[in-house]
Design a protein around this motif. Structure first.
Motif, PDB file in Angstrom:
ATOM      1  N   ARG A 108      61.120  53.190  88.992  1.00 58.08           N
ATOM      2  CA  ARG A 108      62.402  53.552  88.376  1.00 58.08           C
ATOM      3  C   ARG A 108      63.455  52.475  88.635  1.00 58.08           C
ATOM      4  NH1 ARG A 108      62.994  57.985  90.848  1.00 58.08           N
ATOM      5  NH2 ARG A 108      61.732  59.160  89.364  1.00 58.08           N
ATOM      6  N   GLY A 109      63.507  51.974  89.860  1.00 53.92           N
ATOM      7  CA  GLY A 109      64.468  50.918  90.165  1.00 53.92           C
ATOM      8  C   GLY A 109      64.211  49.658  89.365  1.00 53.92           C
ATOM      9  N   ALA A 110      62.937  49.287  89.227  1.00 52.84           N
ATOM     10  CA  ALA A 110      62.590  48.101  88.442  1.00 52.84           C
ATOM     11  C   ALA A 110      62.944  48.295  86.978  1.00 52.84           C
ATOM     12  CB  ALA A 110      61.098  47.798  88.598  1.00 52.84           C
ATOM     13  N   ARG A 111      62.613  49.469  86.440  1.00 52.05           N
ATOM     14  CA  ARG A 111      62.877  49.715  85.029  1.00 52.05           C
ATOM     15  C   ARG A 111      64.368  49.659  84.720  1.00 52.05           C
ATOM     16  NH1 ARG A 111      61.955  55.100  84.311  1.00 52.05           N
ATOM     17  NH2 ARG A 111      64.196  55.433  84.119  1.00 52.05           N
ATOM     18  N   GLU A 112      65.180  50.280  85.575  1.00 59.28           N
ATOM     19  CA  GLU A 112      66.618  50.281  85.325  1.00 59.28           C
ATOM     20  C   GLU A 112      67.189  48.865  85.377  1.00 59.28           C
ATOM     21  OE1 GLU A 112      68.232  53.026  88.124  1.00 59.28           O
ATOM     22  OE2 GLU A 112      67.317  54.782  87.164  1.00 59.28           O
ATOM     23  N   ALA A 113      66.719  48.068  86.337  1.00 65.93           N
ATOM     24  CA  ALA A 113      67.212  46.691  86.443  1.00 65.93           C
ATOM     25  C   ALA A 113      66.782  45.855  85.247  1.00 65.93           C
ATOM     26  CB  ALA A 113      66.699  46.058  87.735  1.00 65.93           C
ATOM     27  N   VAL A 114      65.544  46.028  84.817  1.00 70.15           N
ATOM     28  CA  VAL A 114      65.021  45.267  83.670  1.00 70.15           C
ATOM     29  C   VAL A 114      65.784  45.634  82.402  1.00 70.15           C
ATOM     30  CG1 VAL A 114      63.015  45.031  82.152  1.00 70.15           C
ATOM     31  CG2 VAL A 114      62.731  44.844  84.624  1.00 70.15           C
ATOM     32  N   GLU A 115      65.951  46.930  82.167  1.00 66.64           N
ATOM     33  CA  GLU A 115      66.626  47.363  80.937  1.00 66.64           C
ATOM     34  C   GLU A 115      68.104  46.992  80.942  1.00 66.64           C
ATOM     35  OE1 GLU A 115      65.727  51.504  80.639  1.00 66.64           O
ATOM     36  OE2 GLU A 115      63.648  51.154  79.968  1.00 66.64           O
ATOM     37  N   ALA A 116      68.719  46.967  82.127  1.00 66.93           N
ATOM     38  CA  ALA A 116      70.133  46.587  82.207  1.00 66.93           C
ATOM     39  C   ALA A 116      70.360  45.148  81.766  1.00 66.93           C
ATOM     40  CB  ALA A 116      70.651  46.793  83.627  1.00 66.93           C
ATOM     41  N   ARG A 117      69.307  44.343  81.843  1.00 64.29           N
ATOM     42  CA  ARG A 117      69.433  42.938  81.450  1.00 64.29           C
ATOM     43  C   ARG A 117      68.799  42.673  80.090  1.00 64.29           C
ATOM     44  NH1 ARG A 117      68.622  39.407  86.942  1.00 64.29           N
ATOM     45  NH2 ARG A 117      68.699  37.737  85.391  1.00 64.29           N
ATOM     46  N   GLY A 118      68.509  43.742  79.350  1.00 63.29           N
ATOM     47  CA  GLY A 118      68.037  43.576  77.984  1.00 63.29           C
ATOM     48  C   GLY A 118      66.564  43.256  77.858  1.00 63.29           C
ATOM     49  N   ALA A 119      65.832  43.307  78.966  1.00 64.55           N
ATOM     50  CA  ALA A 119      64.402  43.021  78.932  1.00 64.55           C
ATOM     51  C   ALA A 119      63.613  44.329  78.834  1.00 64.55           C
ATOM     52  CB  ALA A 119      63.994  42.222  80.166  1.00 64.55           C
ATOM     53  N   ARG A 120      62.300  44.233  78.815  1.00 62.65           N
ATOM     54  CA  ARG A 120      61.443  45.411  78.674  1.00 62.65           C
ATOM     55  C   ARG A 120      60.395  45.395  79.777  1.00 62.65           C
ATOM     56  NH1 ARG A 120      56.691  46.718  75.609  1.00 62.65           N
ATOM     57  NH2 ARG A 120      56.597  44.584  74.795  1.00 62.65           N
TER      58      ARG A 120
END
Length: 370
Positions: A108-120
């Motif tokens: 969950r932490g990784a996903r939120e950080a990735v999506e916050a920067r526009g990545a997938r």
């Protein structure tokens, strides 16, 4: 026989000029050479200004760009416009044993950080099956991952002799998550973000000593966390001058069922309290503690009067009938830090060999519940 280095580099240059760009992993397979060998060629060619490197791929140099001029960041990287540090259009692959229990918060932490920067974020699961971590890493790379967050199936949390060298040969930036490689191992040169479980165990021991306990046990079945827990526990016992608890019973040869391991933990704690002078214990994990405590009580061991308990993980400790104090690794933050570190590598271009790698150890928190 492999071609001479000059012939090989000439072939690389020919393919890049013909195609415009090519993934490093695909090119290594096509040429029949290892990614490590190809990376050395790429470094030499990039230094001469013959090619440019971006995100696990190489591309031809634009006409008119002088050698050594700054390389443009492709639109896929998002420059600095894709959130904090960029990342729009990038794909981050994450290989974990499971998305349940401990790793639910990490993912969950990784996903939120990735999506916050526009990545997938794309995820591969291993279920702790032998060799599946490499299979999943290859699968994510083949489907377009620009970098990897990797939790290999290392039983002790770190690789054994001859194990895991492949992680250092991956053709894209890679960050180890909740895993450690000893100095001298190829994977020790990778970026890494992990919980400092040794500190967490020592913190629990310190708290119990503050309550007046002098003989404290550690009860932990064998998991990738156990070795670090035991190292911190033993260091704290020595540093604080405590009386040693009875040794943990050896497992013996051959596979042992979960039921047998649980029974072993129960017998160990019962004996440690009734004949070994133990008055407190750190139990890994919460679920084991919640199951062990009523069985100890049924045998006449009072908790906390005869045995004070702190658990490790803090997944469900607060939901016990009597809420338990627990050490909580910063799981969500581990995932977020690892993802941001990887995205920083990707948006900054493929780092040069002398770029310092990072080993980040996050300290767990101790939550006291009365």
């Amino acid at each position: 026989m492999r071609p001479h280095v000059n012939q090989r580099q000439a072939r690389v240059l020919e393919l890049v000029r013909a195609r415009g760009s090519v993934r490093v992993a695909d090119l290594a397979r096509e040429l029949g050479i290892s990614p490590v060998t190809l990376r050395r060629d790429i470094e030499a060619m990039a230094a001469r200004g013959e090619i440019q490197r971006v995100h696990g791929a190489i591309s031809r140099v634009e006409q008119g760009r002088p050698p050594g001029a700054p390389r443009p960041v492709p639109a896929a990287a998002g420059g600095r416009g894709g959130g904090a540090g960029g990342g729009a259009g990038l794909v981050v692959g994450m290989v974990v044993p499971t998305t349940e229990y401990y790793y639910a918060d990490v993912v969950r932490g990784a996903r939120e950080a990735v999506e916050a920067r526009g990545a997938r974020l794309t995820v591969g699961l291993t279920r702790y099956l032998p060799g599946e971590d490499r299979t999943q890493a290859d699968r994510l790379l083949s489907t377009g991952a620009h970098g990897l967050l990797l939790t290999p199936n290392w039983e002790a949390g770190s690789p054994g002799p001859g194990e895991g060298a492949w992680t250092a040969e991956l053709p894209v930036p890679t960050v180890l998550v909740e895993r450690w490689a000893p100095p001298g191992h190829p994977a020790a040169a990778l970026d890494r973000v992990s919980s400092d479980h040794a500190h967490g165990a020592a913190r629990a021991v310190q708290h119990l000593v503050g309550l007046g306990h002098r003989r404290i046990a550690l009860a932990s079945r064998t998991t990738p966390t156990t070795a670090r827990l035991r190292a911190g526990y033993e260091a704290a016992v020595a540093a604080l001058g405590l009386e040693p608890a009875p040794p943990w019973p050896p497992t013996g040869p051959g596979p042992v069922s979960d039921a047998d391991l649980f029974a072993r933990a129960l017998e160990y704690l019962y004996g440690a309290v009734t004949t070994g002078g133990v008055t407190a214990a750190l139990i890994h994990s919460d679920t084991d503690a919640i199951m062990l405590i009523p069985r100890l009580q049924a045998r006449g061991v009072r908790v906390p009067e005869d045995l004070a308990v702190i658990t490790y993980d803090d997944e469900v400790a607060g939901m016990a009938d009597v809420p338990l104090s627990a050490v909580a690794p910063a799981k969500h933050e581990v995932g977020a830090r690892a993802a941001n570190l990887l995205l920083d590598r990707l948006t900054g271009g493929d780092p040069l060999p002398d770029t310092p790698r990072q080993h980040l150890d996050l300290l767990p928190r101790l939550t006291i519940r009365s």
